[in-house]
Design an enzyme around this catalytic site. Structure first.
Site, PDB file in Angstrom:
ATOM      1  N   GLU A   1      23.301 -27.678  84.753  1.00  0.00           N
ATOM      2  CA  GLU A   1      22.644 -27.585  83.445  1.00  0.00           C
ATOM      3  C   GLU A   1      22.544 -29.002  82.901  1.00  0.00           C
ATOM      4  O   GLU A   1      23.578 -29.639  82.673  1.00  0.00           O
ATOM      5  CB  GLU A   1      23.543 -26.792  82.490  1.00  0.00           C
ATOM      6  CG  GLU A   1      23.161 -25.364  82.311  1.00  0.00           C
ATOM      7  CD  GLU A   1      23.938 -24.718  81.167  1.00  0.00           C
ATOM      8  OE1 GLU A   1      25.170 -24.836  81.135  1.00  0.00           O
ATOM      9  OE2 GLU A   1      23.294 -24.095  80.323  1.00  0.00           O
TER      10      GLU A   1
ATOM     11  N   GLU B   1      27.704 -14.438  77.396  1.00  0.00           N
ATOM     12  CA  GLU B   1      26.392 -15.119  77.373  1.00  0.00           C
ATOM     13  C   GLU B   1      26.661 -16.531  77.866  1.00  0.00           C
ATOM     14  O   GLU B   1      27.155 -17.367  77.123  1.00  0.00           O
ATOM     15  CB  GLU B   1      25.834 -15.169  75.943  1.00  0.00           C
ATOM     16  CG  GLU B   1      25.518 -13.821  75.330  1.00  0.00           C
ATOM     17  CD  GLU B   1      24.205 -13.241  75.833  1.00  0.00           C
ATOM     18  OE1 GLU B   1      23.472 -13.941  76.561  1.00  0.00           O
ATOM     19  OE2 GLU B   1      23.928 -12.082  75.514  1.00  0.00           O
TER      20      GLU B   1
ATOM     21  N   LYS C   1      36.108 -17.601  66.507  1.00  0.00           N
ATOM     22  CA  LYS C   1      36.536 -18.979  66.750  1.00  0.00           C
ATOM     23  C   LYS C   1      35.278 -19.791  67.053  1.00  0.00           C
ATOM     24  O   LYS C   1      34.743 -19.750  68.156  1.00  0.00           O
ATOM     25  CB  LYS C   1      37.499 -19.091  67.942  1.00  0.00           C
ATOM     26  CG  LYS C   1      38.105 -20.496  68.007  1.00  0.00           C
ATOM     27  CD  LYS C   1      38.420 -20.974  69.396  1.00  0.00           C
ATOM     28  CE  LYS C   1      37.297 -21.641  70.124  1.00  0.00           C
ATOM     29  NZ  LYS C   1      36.718 -22.854  69.522  1.00  0.00           N
TER      30      LYS C   1
ATOM     31  N   CYS D   1      20.763 -22.943  76.133  1.00  0.00           N
ATOM     32  CA  CYS D   1      21.063 -22.260  77.400  1.00  0.00           C
ATOM     33  C   CYS D   1      19.794 -21.792  78.091  1.00  0.00           C
ATOM     34  O   CYS D   1      19.780 -21.592  79.295  1.00  0.00           O
ATOM     35  CB  CYS D   1      21.967 -21.070  77.126  1.00  0.00           C
ATOM     36  SG  CYS D   1      21.278 -19.986  75.881  1.00  0.00           S
TER      37      CYS D   1
END
Ligand code: NAP
Length: 491
Positions: A392, A261, A185, A295
């Site tokens: 982040e 992850e 997906k 990331c």
């Protein structure tokens, strides 16, 4: 259905249907959703807006295919992976263009991602042949003990939009090499890269059902199916920590194997003994690549107080050279952010830091180009209590903090629930060991801002997740260990 004109050499790479059991298919309810170009928000095309029932069909197809795929000799799986790698390489320019159109990153970076993604397929074509077991000394004179490794089964793969090709190929290479079958997906925003690479997998000759792709604008129901269907034996997820935790909870009922992850909050530390010019280059690549939407992006830049002014001055000159614009234009280094929500988040974090006393050395607002563009930004006088150091950022903003001692900077660097990547620059060998061992992160870049490669184990610790992608460890996440205890063989 509108489609913007593109000079693709292979027009068939643009897919408008999902892929289940070797067939290009619409959603069972015939719904579609638009895929937009983040540069100008124009609609590129429509893709199927699938539901849980479509995902179930894909899982069943993958389950049926697994019975055959797992029995293929490793050499056959390796050969298909190798063919697929060659096809991805042959079509890299087209794949890069599709990626830039749906994701916004500059074309050169997109090409870099395609090559990086393909390199995982190449790597795992080799690793497929190295799925070794073990022989263990028997527990008695009549006993012999063997360890074999077998594929887990059907794998559900859920990936984000920031690397629409590589986040998928990193997982697919390992899963297929191990003998697993998959249902992917991709992110709502970037399904076209996934569909293009799977079209090439079909061309390479992967049997029906081995690779399936479900496109959807509603991740919840499809995600629920992939995490609760008992035929799925493993979930491999890349994305935010928040969604990763939720999916892990959903997997608990059927105790699936899980790889996560997740998000990061990378420190980038510049010691006074560093090569400052090299460190500036490191920040540029680690912080500003993909407009700061990776990331492993440097999220907090710590500079020793004795070289703070010199370093920030050099960084400012380098940042001024970064051209912002449409990723398809030449020399563009920074494209748009993925959507308005991302833009608003960056704006809010910068606004908050400035309100709390940070200085704006460069940038600091939406770019004159409008749309989802944000100016490359450097914040000085940043303190670790500011919100920007604990979120982040996912944008082209470098907050620079000063520190005076090793212990002070290590305390700040580790003061985060995340543990994905960290970077530091130093030329002192004893310090390099001390700092490498003290940083609580899964990956450490020392005198480099680029750490991703298929030959190394990519992954995090703490709330950045678990599992490793790439390297000789990468296939382990898709294998189960079984041991055979053979009795009655006394010599
Ligand atoms: P996200 O919101 O967690 O989405 C990631 C994927 O999960 C997308 O496909 C998304 O679908 C799907 N998803 C969202 N909610 C779901 C649900 N309830 N059930 C099932 N699937 C669901 O993350 P993102 O904003 O796309 O990506 C950025 C994040 O990914 C950052 O935190 C970044 O650090 C992380 N990341 C980590 C790595 C790594 O290797 N550690 C690499 C790249 C990115 P939709 O697209 O439809 O929302």
């Amino acid at each position: 259905m509108r489609f913007i004109y593109m000079e693709l050499k292979e027009k068939q790479l643009l897919r408008r249907q999902a892929y289940i059991n070797g067939e290009w298919t619409n959603a069972s309810n015939q719904k579609t959703y638009p895929v937009k170009n983040p540069f100008d928000r124009s609609v590129l095309t429509e893709v199927p807006d699938m539901a849980a029932s479509d995902a179930r069909k894909a899982v069943e197809a993958a389950h049926n295919a697994f019975a055959v795929w797992k029995k293929k000799p490793a050499r056959e799986r390796a050969e298909l992976l190798r063919k697929w790698f060659l096809l991805m390489t042959e079509h890299e320019q087209d794949l890069a263009q599709i990626l830039t159109l749906e994701q916004g990153k500059p074309l050169d970076e997109a090409l870099g991602e395609i090559r990086y993604g393909a390199s995982y397929i190449q790597w795992f074509a080799g690793e497929a042949m190295r799925n070794y077991g073990d022989v263990i000394q028997g527990s008695g004179p009549d006993k012999r003990i063997l360890v074999i490794k077998q594929p887990v089964g059907v794998v559900g793969i859920i990936t984000p939009w920031n690397f629409p090709n590589a986040m998928i190929s990193r997982k697919l290479g390992a899963a297929l090499a191990a003998g697993c079958t998959v249902v992917i997906k991709p992110a709502e925003a970037t399904p076209l890269s996934a569909l293009a690479m799977v079209w090439l997998a079909e061309l390479a000759g992967f049997p029906p059902g081995v690779v399936n792709v479900i496109t959807t604008s509603l991740p919840g129901p499809v995600g629920k199916e992939l995490t609760t269907n008992e035929l799925v034996r493993k979930l491999s997820f890349t994305g935010s920590t928040q969604v990763g935790k939720q999916l892990m909870e959903q997997c608990a009922a059927s105790l699936k194997k899980v790889s996560l992850e997740l998000g990061g909050n990378a420190p980038f530390i510049v010691f006074e003994d560093a090569d400052l010019d090299a460190a500036v280059k490191g920040v540029i690549v680690s912080k500003f690549r993909n407009a700061g939407q990776t990331c492993v992006c440097a999220n907090r830049v710590f500079v020793q107080d004795t070289v703070y002014d010199l370093f920030t001055d050099k960084l400012r000159k380098a940042v001024r050279n970064l051209k912002v614009g449409n990723g398809l234009e030449a020399d563009v280094a920074i494209g748009p952010l993925i959507n308005d929500k991302a833009l608003e988040k960056v704006e809010r974090l910068v606004g908050d830091a400035v309100k709390e006393g940070a200085g704006l050395l460069e940038g600091g607002k939406r770019h004159a180009l409008g749309g989802c563009f944000y100016e490359p930004t450097i914040l000085t006088r940043v303190r670790h209590t500011m919100e920007i150091c604990h979120q982040e950022i996912f944008g082209p903003v470098a907050p620079i903090l000063a520190f005076s001692s090793e212990s002070e900077v290590i305390t700040m660097a580790n003061d985060t629930p995340y543990g994905l990547a960290a970077y530091f620059y130093s030329r002192d060998y004893a310090r390099i060991w001390r700092i490498s061992e003290a940083l609580e992160f899964g990956m450490v870049g020392i005198n480099t801002g680029m750490i991703s490669t298929p030959v190394a184990p990519f992954g995090g610790i703490k709330e950045s997740g678990f599992g490793r992608e790439g390297s000789k460890y990468g296939m382990d996440d898709y294998l189960e260990i079984k041991y055979l205890n053979i009795g009655g063989v006394e010599a």
